[in-house]
Design a protein around this motif. Sequence first.
Motif: not given
Length: 318
Positions: A245-246, A281, A284, A287, A294, A312-313
């Motif tokens: 995940h970022p 998300c 987003s 990110c 997202c 997460c995508h």
Amino acid sequence: MSALAVEDLHVWFDLPGGRELHAVQGIDLALEPGERLGLVGESGCGKTTAILAMMGLLPPSASVAGRVLLGGEDILAGGDRTMRPHRWTDIAMVFQGAMNAFDPVKTVGSQITEPLERAGIASGRAARARTAELLELVGISGERQDRYPHEFSGGMRQRAAIAMALACEPKVLLADEPTTALDVMVQAQILELLVRLTDELGLAMILVTHDLPLVSQACTRAAVMYAGRIAETGTTRELHHAPLHPYTRMLFQATPDLRGTGAVSSIPGAPPRLDEPTVGCPFSPRCDRAFAPCAATRPPLRTAGTGHLAHCHLEGGA
Ligand code: SF4
């Protein structure tokens, strides 16, 4: 069987004007006996609210849904009636800021004795002896039990707060920022103490903190929370070296490294408001890997192996 399993836990707070703040939005956690799990994230992400819900200690303005399984029994199911017999005896908590954990006009010893007597574990002389034993366990002379909280240093108060939480020999300990407001030397001692106690007593612990190096030092696994949800769960090694995940990656990038390797960068923007519904998300707008789906679609749960999960995508890591 897990020492503690949390399933789809939600917490809402009533706000003026009939509005609601959805502070915890369906989290799942599992903890094995003797395991130390770090619960990390920025201030306001719902970490403390989640563990207060597990203890049944939220104010009446809060509504809680989901399951908190302790040895297989759902202690949330019947409200305070089912929670009370387990609170402090099976699941206990060390609160943030040890000074607030103690009543300033009662001796430290009497406050450790109280849960022992209330749970019918010991009374009178036996309770005093057990209190002395508990203080010794955390490195404080048992003879100091007749002292008042203000006669203890910050580090000693935190140790005594841990002794108080362990009084009824719980199987699960929830530690909320237990080293905040302590100097670095005392922080290290408290952390060492928690690690030793969990090892020696087979106690499972959730360590709530925003301090990633602390989690890497003390825990084998961690769950990263963002805007009331779990963004990623895995071993501390996986989260540090192969995040999915970022947000996890950016949290580590925002943490100074004592060896001076790698530049420190902050995470732009701020978390979303939790009193407004989020589409897609919640991370987003901040990110650096956001792409078309997202902002529109709730991210699916992805896995990179047993127990390493992220919402997460992105496919193939952050
Ligand atoms: Fe970033 Fe998209 Fe993953 Fe959210 S779903 S963390 S916006 S890449």
